[in-house]
Write an enzyme that holds these catalytic residues in place. Sequence first.
Site: not given
Ligand code: UT7
Length: 345
Positions: A131, A272, A302
């Site tokens: 990115c 970004h 993104n």
């Molecule tokens: O561009 C390149 C660089 N990339 C980045 O900088 C991305 C950086 N990271 C992020 O933006 C975030 O970490 C994400 C948007 C990818 C994820 O957000 P998060 O707040 O870190 O969520 P998480 O991965 O901790 O997941 C929280 C919960 C999980 O469920 P449990 O285990 O708490 O029950 C996931 O399974 O949300 C669940 N989950 C979803 N639920 C509904 C993960 N994806 C989804 C989804 N819809 N699409």
Amino acid sequence: MLNPAAHQPRSASAWPAQPFSAVVAGTGSQVPERVLTNADLEKIVDTSDQWITERTGMKERHISAPDEAASDIAVKACEKALTEAGVESADLDLIVVGTVTGDMPFPSTACVLQQRLGAPRAAAFDVSAGCTGFIYALSVARQFVASGTSRTALVVGVELLSKITDWTDRSTCVLFGDGAGAAVLKADTRPGKGILATYLAADGNGGKHLYMPAGGSRHPASAETVRERLHTCKMNGNAIFKDAVRSMADAFRHLLRQTGLGFDDVKLMIPHQANLRIIEATAKLLNFPPERVFVNIAKYGNTSSATTIIALDEARAAGRILPGDVVILLAFGAGLTWGGVAIRF
Ligand code: UT7
């Protein structure tokens, strides 16, 4: 935790005075026609508009057609940038493309664009920095222009991440969109114009958090790699969230230090567009006013290496950047890589 050595201030000799300024003479952007909304995604994976909106700030993204490749989108962005700059493609000396989803592994998408645009004099190559691709590409091209090696350069950020997305993985497939942006750089003899400073950094220790396992020499394409979905993007978003904030804030501080500018001198920060919460946290960590942070993540998701140049093009079209204004672009991505560019318009 990112490698602390990558965050150390560099000596002044790392940015010697250059004979020319590299001025941004034109920008352009292009996204595919098809729009994929959060409601559409609800039909594909177990997700919701509420989760996507609250966790990322995204509402919709543009997705390329099955027969569309990176250069098909990028060529239109390039034509717009060249038109605004008043530069004929035949006069280009250099084309640098930031991408990890080029038309094919080789030749480079820069070479494909060189042929499609009709730029026979231009040297052409791609830069792989996830990115941060556009920031890396812009920094490289700036060195060619500022040193006098190239008089005009075309810099592109293009990504069709939808082509390497695992559409069964809800943790990644809701995040990405396709798009392209381009900028034309011209050599200028007036000091203090155009790109004032660039900052690039990397930490390969974090490579395991964001990568595509197969298709290279480690795991060449096979029936097995296809079956195991190894030609798709794998991301541990949680592991890189905090580093994304810290690294973009660090890049911002490095750029202020290099230029001697203060917060009030920066008209617009263009970070970004990976996650609205990352953008807000970065501005908060820096204590930078949110109203001077450009955000368009709701419309495009993104688009990886294309986010900052699409945003820059939109900000200019919206009249948010006037002659003399200083803008700082920041990015973070696979590698891990991060960095920024300070530009005076
Ligand atoms: O561009 C390149 C660089 N990339 C980045 O900088 C991305 C950086 N990271 C992020 O933006 C975030 O970490 C994400 C948007 C990818 C994820 O957000 P998060 O707040 O870190 O969520 P998480 O991965 O901790 O997941 C929280 C919960 C999980 O469920 P449990 O285990 O708490 O029950 C996931 O399974 O949300 C669940 N989950 C979803 N639920 C509904 C993960 N994806 C989804 C989804 N819809 N699409």
